[in-house]
Design a protein around this motif. Structure first.
Motif, PDB file in Angstrom:
ATOM      1  N   ASP A 100       2.812  -0.375  -8.245  1.00 39.88           N
ATOM      2  CA  ASP A 100       2.188  -1.508  -7.942  1.00 39.88           C
ATOM      3  C   ASP A 100       1.950  -1.716  -6.276  1.00 39.88           C
ATOM      4  O   ASP A 100       1.969  -2.698  -5.727  1.00 39.88           O
ATOM      5  N   GLY A 101       2.365  -0.591  -5.655  1.00 37.51           N
ATOM      6  CA  GLY A 101       2.159  -0.599  -4.341  1.00 37.51           C
ATOM      7  C   GLY A 101       3.197  -1.218  -3.258  1.00 37.51           C
ATOM      8  O   GLY A 101       3.205  -0.900  -2.183  1.00 37.51           O
ATOM      9  N   THR A 102       4.208  -1.689  -3.983  1.00 34.24           N
ATOM     10  CA  THR A 102       5.478  -2.116  -3.144  1.00 34.24           C
ATOM     11  C   THR A 102       6.642  -1.002  -3.237  1.00 34.24           C
ATOM     12  O   THR A 102       6.762  -0.305  -4.323  1.00 34.24           O
ATOM     13  N   CYS A 103       7.592  -1.220  -2.290  1.00 29.03           N
ATOM     14  CA  CYS A 103       8.678  -0.317  -2.236  1.00 29.03           C
ATOM     15  C   CYS A 103       9.514  -0.299  -3.371  1.00 29.03           C
ATOM     16  O   CYS A 103       9.679  -1.828  -4.001  1.00 29.03           O
ATOM     17  N   PRO A 107      11.428   3.377   3.612  1.00 32.85           N
ATOM     18  CA  PRO A 107      11.031   4.444   2.890  1.00 32.85           C
ATOM     19  C   PRO A 107      10.265   3.999   1.425  1.00 32.85           C
ATOM     20  O   PRO A 107      10.650   2.769   0.837  1.00 32.85           O
ATOM     21  N   ALA A 108       9.315   4.532   0.851  1.00 33.31           N
ATOM     22  CA  ALA A 108       8.586   3.864  -0.601  1.00 33.31           C
ATOM     23  C   ALA A 108       9.592   3.978  -1.223  1.00 33.31           C
ATOM     24  O   ALA A 108       9.427   2.858  -2.155  1.00 33.31           O
ATOM     25  N   VAL A 109      10.130   4.903  -1.879  1.00 28.34           N
ATOM     26  CA  VAL A 109      11.123   4.972  -2.978  1.00 28.34           C
ATOM     27  C   VAL A 109      12.399   5.562  -2.656  1.00 28.34           C
ATOM     28  O   VAL A 109      12.511   6.652  -2.231  1.00 28.34           O
ATOM     29  N   LEU A 110      13.518   4.599  -3.044  1.00 31.71           N
ATOM     30  CA  LEU A 110      14.775   5.261  -2.933  1.00 31.71           C
ATOM     31  C   LEU A 110      15.488   4.857  -4.251  1.00 31.71           C
ATOM     32  O   LEU A 110      16.023   3.671  -4.370  1.00 31.71           O
ATOM     33  N   VAL A 111      15.892   5.878  -5.177  1.00 32.04           N
ATOM     34  CA  VAL A 111      16.502   5.774  -6.305  1.00 32.04           C
ATOM     35  C   VAL A 111      17.516   6.870  -6.395  1.00 32.04           C
ATOM     36  O   VAL A 111      17.298   7.919  -5.995  1.00 32.04           O
ATOM     37  N   ASP A 117       0.821  -1.209  -0.054  1.00 33.24           N
ATOM     38  CA  ASP A 117       0.044   0.161   0.043  1.00 33.24           C
ATOM     39  C   ASP A 117       0.908   1.285  -0.070  1.00 33.24           C
ATOM     40  O   ASP A 117       0.453   2.278   0.662  1.00 33.24           O
ATOM     41  N   TYR A 118       1.943   1.119  -0.560  1.00 30.27           N
ATOM     42  CA  TYR A 118       3.017   2.252  -0.821  1.00 30.27           C
ATOM     43  C   TYR A 118       2.626   3.088  -1.817  1.00 30.27           C
ATOM     44  O   TYR A 118       1.839   2.455  -2.901  1.00 30.27           O
ATOM     45  N   MET A 124       1.439 -11.274   1.107  1.00 27.05           N
ATOM     46  CA  MET A 124       1.391 -10.017   1.532  1.00 27.05           C
ATOM     47  C   MET A 124       1.608  -9.948   3.208  1.00 27.05           C
ATOM     48  O   MET A 124       0.885 -10.843   3.756  1.00 27.05           O
ATOM     49  N   ALA A 125       2.445  -9.210   3.531  1.00 21.99           N
ATOM     50  CA  ALA A 125       2.722  -8.859   4.984  1.00 21.99           C
ATOM     51  C   ALA A 125       2.835  -7.333   5.308  1.00 21.99           C
ATOM     52  O   ALA A 125       2.825  -6.636   4.444  1.00 21.99           O
ATOM     53  N   PRO A 126       2.757  -7.111   6.540  1.00 21.98           N
ATOM     54  CA  PRO A 126       2.620  -5.682   6.895  1.00 21.98           C
ATOM     55  C   PRO A 126       3.902  -4.783   6.664  1.00 21.98           C
ATOM     56  O   PRO A 126       4.759  -5.401   6.533  1.00 21.98           O
ATOM     57  N   ARG A 127       3.968  -3.589   6.396  1.00 18.45           N
ATOM     58  CA  ARG A 127       5.051  -2.713   6.362  1.00 18.45           C
ATOM     59  C   ARG A 127       6.118  -3.069   7.186  1.00 18.45           C
ATOM     60  O   ARG A 127       5.764  -3.429   8.449  1.00 18.45           O
TER      61      ARG A 127
END
Ligand code: UDP
Length: 330
Positions: free
Chosen positions: A219-222, A287-291, A214-215, A279-282
């Motif tokens: 697709d909601g994943t990190c 962080p959601a995005v690290l690029v 749910d990020y 699926m598991a909890p966060r």
């Protein structure tokens, strides 16, 4: 022109690949590693391995006095974001204190160059998911990242006050294994995405837990920037020339981001087996995005990843792991 290097944590994952690069370049390497995470088998016999604490002042003073070192490379640290959220003071105390002792002894011994293994976790996920340059705001996502940032600040003052030139290399996600197959990634317990996926493929685990879908990502994943560990090692050698003039900090990443689901799909293609997921909890601290925007490193040192593709990176990890199913213990 062979030089001497002191490498703390040189028996660990990224450290051992840097030791390999230094040895291939013809240098002399002394490793200090307490083997709490590192492996004796990851250090070739031609390197000198001292089993001990990288913050042990008596050990450091003795080692640093033994020969003139061109540079110190500091890898030894606790490195799990999730664990640091449960044990913040363990991380802040150990990682900062070890680095503090090492920096002080490095200065006292008259060594002029220092390369720090730093992390993208000093940055927060940018709201627009954009690539992070060196000027992105510092906002550590966890005590692990905070401790690394504190060490960057120790180095800032070691330069200002003592002229110790340093490079802080903020790795994004180190991944893969040496293409010649003699070293790879082996943590106990394993918490990293790609090695866990490989353990599922080997039947050592039933499935991968995906920590949150749910990020705010497609697709909601990190999303992370996976960089081949040998390309990270190469960055350590390339920054040395810059350190003749000044201290630097570089974000070390490919510039491409992949979600957890995309990593699973890439691994399924490479390995040719389905990877069951749940699926598991966060996981706190993620962080959601690290690029990375790795342009400064490229422009100033000529670095560019030799293995930029995610499938190629995973293929090197799989080549090592499928031949060493029990890691260095096998
Ligand atoms: N991850 C996951 N399941 C796992 C391990 C990791 O979903 O069993 C995710 C994690 O939440 C992060 C990404 O994979 O978004 C990379 O995690 P890793 O621990 O490999 O590296 P980190 O980004 O923490 O340095």
């Amino acid at each position: 022109n062979a030089k001497s290097f002191l490498v703390t944590g040189g028996a660990g994952y990224v450290g051992s690949h840097a030791v390999d690069a230094l040895l291939r370049a013809g240098h002399h390497v002394t490793v200090i590693d307490d083997l709490s995470q590192g492996h004796r088998g990851a250090v070739p016999a031609v390197a000198e391995l001292l089993v001990g604490d990288a913050g042990d002042r008596a050990l450091l003073a003795r080692v640093l006095a033994a020969r003139p070192f061109h540079a110190v490379m500091h890898f030894a640290a606790r490195s799990l974001v999730g664990e640091s959220m449960q044990k913040p003071h363990l991380y802040l105390r150990d990682n900062v204190q070890t680095a503090h002792n090492l920096i002080e002894e490095t200065v006292a011994a008259g060594v002029r160059r220092f390369v720090l293994s730093s992390t993208a976790n000093i940055f927060a996920s940018p709201p627009d998911g954009a690539a992070l340059g060196e000027e992105a705001p510092i906002a550590p996502g966890s005590p692990y990242g905070e401790g690394k940032h504190m060490v960057e600040r120790l180095l800032h003052w070691a330069d200002r006050c003592h002229g110790l030139r340093s490079a802080a290399l903020r790795y994004f996600n180190a991944a893969g294994a040496h293409p010649d197959g003699h070293i790879g990634e082996d943590h106990h317990p394993e918490t990293h995405l790609i090695p866990i996926v490989l353990e599922v493929a080997l039947g050592k685990r039933s499935h991968l837990d995906i920590y949150g879908d749910d990020y705010p990502t497609p697709d909601g994943t990190c999303i992370r920037d996976y960089v081949h560990v040998c390309d990270i090692a190469d960055a350590h050698l390339r920054v040395l020339d810059v350190l003749d003039d000044r201290s630097v900090r570089y974000n070390v990443g490919s510039g491409s981001g992949y979600s957890v689901r995309q990593v699973v799909e890439a691994a399924e293609k490479v390995i040719g087996r389905p990877i069951p997921v749940r699926m598991a909890p966060r996981r706190p601290g993620d962080p959601a995005v690290l690029v990375a925007d790795g342009n400064r490193l490229r422009a100033e040192t000529g670095w560019s990843p030799a293995l930029p593709g995610l499938e190629d990176i995973i293929a090197t990890a799989w080549a090592w792991r499928s031949r060493h199913p029990d890691g260095f213990g096998g």
